[in-house]
Write a protein that holds these residues in place. Structure first.
Motif, PDB file in Angstrom:
ATOM      1  N   LYS A 254     -24.107  -8.630  -6.025  1.00  0.00           N
ATOM      2  CA  LYS A 254     -23.760  -7.813  -7.192  1.00  0.00           C
ATOM      3  C   LYS A 254     -24.075  -6.259  -7.216  1.00  0.00           C
ATOM      4  CE  LYS A 254     -22.903 -11.195 -10.534  1.00  0.00           C
ATOM      5  NZ  LYS A 254     -23.349 -11.807 -11.940  1.00  0.00           N
ATOM      6  N   LYS A 255     -25.703  -6.083  -6.352  1.00  0.00           N
ATOM      7  CA  LYS A 255     -26.031  -4.898  -6.403  1.00  0.00           C
ATOM      8  C   LYS A 255     -25.473  -3.959  -5.571  1.00  0.00           C
ATOM      9  CE  LYS A 255     -30.694  -6.763  -6.481  1.00  0.00           C
ATOM     10  NZ  LYS A 255     -32.109  -6.801  -5.869  1.00  0.00           N
ATOM     11  N   ALA A 256     -24.407  -4.331  -4.837  1.00  0.00           N
ATOM     12  CA  ALA A 256     -23.666  -3.280  -4.398  1.00  0.00           C
ATOM     13  C   ALA A 256     -22.635  -2.765  -4.892  1.00  0.00           C
ATOM     14  CB  ALA A 256     -22.818  -4.084  -3.003  1.00  0.00           C
ATOM     15  N   LYS A 257     -22.255  -3.293  -6.001  1.00  0.00           N
ATOM     16  CA  LYS A 257     -21.225  -2.491  -7.022  1.00  0.00           C
ATOM     17  C   LYS A 257     -21.748  -1.298  -7.554  1.00  0.00           C
ATOM     18  CE  LYS A 257     -19.009  -5.555  -9.499  1.00  0.00           C
ATOM     19  NZ  LYS A 257     -18.496  -6.600 -10.606  1.00  0.00           N
ATOM     20  N   LYS A 258     -20.661  -0.435  -8.179  1.00  0.00           N
ATOM     21  CA  LYS A 258     -21.066   0.932  -8.628  1.00  0.00           C
ATOM     22  C   LYS A 258     -21.751   0.626  -9.945  1.00  0.00           C
ATOM     23  CE  LYS A 258     -17.228   3.219  -6.201  1.00  0.00           C
ATOM     24  NZ  LYS A 258     -16.132   3.900  -6.218  1.00  0.00           N
ATOM     25  N   ASP A 259     -21.488  -0.062 -10.787  1.00  0.00           N
ATOM     26  CA  ASP A 259     -21.903  -0.191 -12.059  1.00  0.00           C
ATOM     27  C   ASP A 259     -23.340  -0.835 -12.115  1.00  0.00           C
ATOM     28  OD1 ASP A 259     -20.980  -2.435 -11.421  1.00  0.00           O
ATOM     29  OD2 ASP A 259     -20.027  -3.087 -13.636  1.00  0.00           O
ATOM     30  N   TYR A 260     -24.023  -1.177 -11.011  1.00  0.00           N
ATOM     31  CA  TYR A 260     -25.133  -1.817 -10.965  1.00  0.00           C
ATOM     32  C   TYR A 260     -26.350  -0.642 -11.394  1.00  0.00           C
ATOM     33  CZ  TYR A 260     -29.426  -4.192  -9.158  1.00  0.00           C
ATOM     34  OH  TYR A 260     -30.573  -4.659  -9.403  1.00  0.00           O
ATOM     35  N   SER A 261     -27.510  -1.183 -12.153  1.00  0.00           N
ATOM     36  CA  SER A 261     -28.511  -0.239 -12.344  1.00  0.00           C
ATOM     37  C   SER A 261     -29.724  -1.105 -12.435  1.00  0.00           C
ATOM     38  CB  SER A 261     -28.397   0.374 -13.756  1.00  0.00           C
ATOM     39  OG  SER A 261     -29.420   1.304 -14.190  1.00  0.00           O
ATOM     40  N   VAL A 262     -30.879  -0.514 -11.748  1.00  0.00           N
ATOM     41  CA  VAL A 262     -31.971  -1.362 -11.648  1.00  0.00           C
ATOM     42  C   VAL A 262     -32.664  -1.390 -13.133  1.00  0.00           C
ATOM     43  CG1 VAL A 262     -34.500  -1.081 -10.634  1.00  0.00           C
ATOM     44  CG2 VAL A 262     -32.223  -0.519  -9.292  1.00  0.00           C
ATOM     45  N   LYS A 263     -32.487  -0.398 -14.071  1.00  0.00           N
ATOM     46  CA  LYS A 263     -32.988  -0.237 -15.081  1.00  0.00           C
ATOM     47  C   LYS A 263     -32.710  -1.571 -16.225  1.00  0.00           C
ATOM     48  CE  LYS A 263     -33.255   2.720 -19.327  1.00  0.00           C
ATOM     49  NZ  LYS A 263     -32.712   4.019 -19.801  1.00  0.00           N
ATOM     50  N   ASN A 264     -31.419  -1.910 -15.897  1.00  0.00           N
ATOM     51  CA  ASN A 264     -30.795  -3.070 -16.698  1.00  0.00           C
ATOM     52  C   ASN A 264     -30.873  -4.235 -16.017  1.00  0.00           C
ATOM     53  OD1 ASN A 264     -30.102  -1.106 -18.681  1.00  0.00           O
ATOM     54  ND2 ASN A 264     -28.048  -0.615 -17.363  1.00  0.00           N
ATOM     55  N   ASP A 265     -31.479  -4.448 -14.858  1.00  0.00           N
ATOM     56  CA  ASP A 265     -31.702  -5.671 -14.188  1.00  0.00           C
ATOM     57  C   ASP A 265     -32.728  -6.531 -14.573  1.00  0.00           C
ATOM     58  OD1 ASP A 265     -31.537  -7.828 -12.459  1.00  0.00           O
ATOM     59  OD2 ASP A 265     -31.919  -6.602 -10.548  1.00  0.00           O
ATOM     60  N   PRO A 266     -32.440  -7.698 -15.307  1.00  0.00           N
ATOM     61  CA  PRO A 266     -33.577  -8.576 -15.986  1.00  0.00           C
ATOM     62  C   PRO A 266     -34.410  -9.252 -14.966  1.00  0.00           C
ATOM     63  CG  PRO A 266     -31.564  -9.629 -15.988  1.00  0.00           C
ATOM     64  CD  PRO A 266     -31.206  -8.377 -15.375  1.00  0.00           C
ATOM     65  N   VAL A 271     -42.988  -2.732 -12.391  1.00  0.00           N
ATOM     66  CA  VAL A 271     -43.681  -2.117 -11.065  1.00  0.00           C
ATOM     67  C   VAL A 271     -42.619  -1.447 -10.254  1.00  0.00           C
ATOM     68  CG1 VAL A 271     -45.060  -2.165  -9.119  1.00  0.00           C
ATOM     69  CG2 VAL A 271     -45.952  -3.210 -11.309  1.00  0.00           C
ATOM     70  N   TYR A 272     -41.604  -2.555  -9.882  1.00  0.00           N
ATOM     71  CA  TYR A 272     -40.326  -2.158  -9.389  1.00  0.00           C
ATOM     72  C   TYR A 272     -39.546  -1.019  -9.818  1.00  0.00           C
ATOM     73  CZ  TYR A 272     -36.124  -2.677  -6.495  1.00  0.00           C
ATOM     74  OH  TYR A 272     -35.000  -2.337  -5.458  1.00  0.00           O
ATOM     75  N   LYS A 273     -39.427  -1.279 -11.469  1.00  0.00           N
ATOM     76  CA  LYS A 273     -38.461  -0.216 -11.852  1.00  0.00           C
ATOM     77  C   LYS A 273     -39.188   1.335 -11.895  1.00  0.00           C
ATOM     78  CE  LYS A 273     -36.104  -3.478 -14.645  1.00  0.00           C
ATOM     79  NZ  LYS A 273     -35.904  -4.028 -16.272  1.00  0.00           N
ATOM     80  N   SER A 274     -40.567   1.167 -11.805  1.00  0.00           N
ATOM     81  CA  SER A 274     -40.996   2.586 -11.829  1.00  0.00           C
ATOM     82  C   SER A 274     -41.055   3.459 -10.703  1.00  0.00           C
ATOM     83  CB  SER A 274     -42.756   2.448 -12.213  1.00  0.00           C
ATOM     84  OG  SER A 274     -43.104   1.739 -11.113  1.00  0.00           O
ATOM     85  N   ILE A 275     -40.572   2.762  -9.757  1.00  0.00           N
ATOM     86  CA  ILE A 275     -40.415   3.512  -8.695  1.00  0.00           C
ATOM     87  C   ILE A 275     -39.296   4.529  -8.496  1.00  0.00           C
ATOM     88  CG2 ILE A 275     -39.652   3.409  -5.936  1.00  0.00           C
ATOM     89  CD1 ILE A 275     -41.027   0.752  -6.197  1.00  0.00           C
ATOM     90  N   PHE A 276     -38.297   4.264  -9.323  1.00  0.00           N
ATOM     91  CA  PHE A 276     -36.916   4.912  -9.622  1.00  0.00           C
ATOM     92  C   PHE A 276     -37.137   6.025 -10.702  1.00  0.00           C
ATOM     93  CE2 PHE A 276     -36.064   0.889  -7.681  1.00  0.00           C
ATOM     94  CZ  PHE A 276     -35.220   1.106  -6.575  1.00  0.00           C
ATOM     95  N   THR A 277     -36.102   7.068 -10.722  1.00  0.00           N
ATOM     96  CA  THR A 277     -36.347   8.237 -11.640  1.00  0.00           C
ATOM     97  C   THR A 277     -35.620   7.684 -13.055  1.00  0.00           C
ATOM     98  OG1 THR A 277     -34.304   9.057 -10.732  1.00  0.00           O
ATOM     99  CG2 THR A 277     -36.350   9.961  -9.723  1.00  0.00           C
ATOM    100  N   SER A 278     -35.252   6.617 -13.105  1.00  0.00           N
ATOM    101  CA  SER A 278     -34.533   6.110 -14.451  1.00  0.00           C
ATOM    102  C   SER A 278     -35.396   5.427 -15.337  1.00  0.00           C
ATOM    103  CB  SER A 278     -33.301   5.192 -13.829  1.00  0.00           C
ATOM    104  OG  SER A 278     -33.950   4.030 -13.224  1.00  0.00           O
ATOM    105  N   HIS A 279     -36.542   5.404 -14.670  1.00  0.00           N
ATOM    106  CA  HIS A 279     -37.823   4.686 -15.673  1.00  0.00           C
ATOM    107  C   HIS A 279     -38.108   5.590 -16.711  1.00  0.00           C
ATOM    108  CE1 HIS A 279     -41.577   2.512 -16.496  1.00  0.00           C
ATOM    109  NE2 HIS A 279     -40.763   1.527 -16.134  1.00  0.00           N
TER     110      HIS A 279
END
Length: 298
Positions: A254-266, A271-279
């Motif tokens: 599912k991570k390969a799809k375009k509508d996937y976002s780390v921010k909304n991944d439960p 700590v993993y989300k803080s790496i990305f700029t969407s945090h």
């Protein structure tokens, strides 16, 4: 007359006599021929070769002359390629030194005579072995005693011979070349006669387990049912569609799809989300992100 003081003049001082021609030193001339290349008049260097007339050369000088494609001098006009020279198998003299002018650098491999010109030396065109003419006369068979190679009388070449020897070597060289040309023609004729015989040989079909009646009953594939060859671009597009369908159906992809976002991944941690700029923490800070930090733009 200037003869005061009791001096007695000689006849050669008062009368002009004809100058006698200079007499060549035979020993020095003989040593020069056996130690220098007949083409460049430089000292012989290994490997040493001979021509059909029995003259000695440095092989490197012959190769350079042939590569430059300059005309050979008249004395070497019979050399047109490497097939016209033969490598010599010489036996070194253990008592020779480069500073010694008395001893010769090579000797006879059979009886030990020095190859200085005092004794006549010969070489075999078949194998290139060198030994004295005295040793050749003692051999009763037409087989070289050094390498056991058979030879004929036409293959014996006298090294640095006189004018009569050179004329005899020229006739032997012409006879040897004619013999080689005849042998080549015989080989070509044999090859031409063997090819038609092989081509007209009967062809035996491989045996099959099926009977001829069963083979006739098998239906032949019709041209309408044959699969059409698709365009490579169409095949590549079809492969991409199959891969996208598989990604949508497989939960592990599912991570390969375009509508996937780390921010909304439960399943992702904070700590993993803080790496990305969407945090959220990255939205409030003024400086660049720590992963893409560049001091020139901060």
């Amino acid at each position: 007359m200037g003869c005061d003081g009791g001096t007695i003049p000689r006849r050669d001082e008062l009368v002009r006599l004809k100058k006698k021609p200079e007499v060549k030193d035979k020993d020095s001339e003989r040593l020069y021929r056996w130690r220098h290349c007949s083409l460049t008049q430089q000292k012989l260097q290994q490997p040493i070769v001979m021509c059909g007339l029995g003259r000695l050369y440095s092989k490197s000088n012959i190769i350079e002359q042939l590569l430059e494609k300059t005309p050979m001098p008249e004395s070497c006009s019979h050399i047109k390629g490497l097939k016209d020279i033969k490598d010599l198998k010489l036996t070194a003299n253990p008592s020779y030194s480069p500073e010694d002018d008395k001893n010769a650098p090579f000797i006879c491999a059979l009886i030990g005579l020095e190859m200085s010109g005092q004794f006549r030396f010969v070489a075999l065109w078949t194998c290139g072995c060198v030994f004295s003419e005295r040793a050749l006369k003692q051999l009763k068979s037409n087989i070289c005693n050094i390498c056991q190679t058979p030879y004929s009388e036409q293959d014996v070449v006298i090294l640095n011979g006189n004018e009569e020897d050179v004329d005899m070597m020229r006739t032997r060289m012409e006879a040897r070349n004619a013999r080689m040309k005849a042998a080549k023609k015989d080989k070509k004729l044999k090859v031409k006669t063997e090819i038609p015989e092989s081509s007209t040989s009967t062809f035996v079909k491989p045996s099959t387990s099926k009977e001829p009646e069963e083979i006739k009953k098998e239906p032949k594939p019709s041209s309408s049912k044959l699969p059409m060859v698709a365009n490579p671009s169409v095949i590549a597009a079809r492969k991409r569609e199959i891969i996208t369908d598989m990604i949508g159906s497989d939960p592990n992809c599912k991570k390969a799809k375009k509508d996937y976002s780390v921010k909304n991944d439960p399943k992702a941690t904070e700590v993993y989300k803080s790496i990305f700029t969407s945090h959220e923490s990255e939205q409030t800070q003024n400086r660049a992100h720590w992963i893409t930090y560049n001091p020139f733009y901060n």
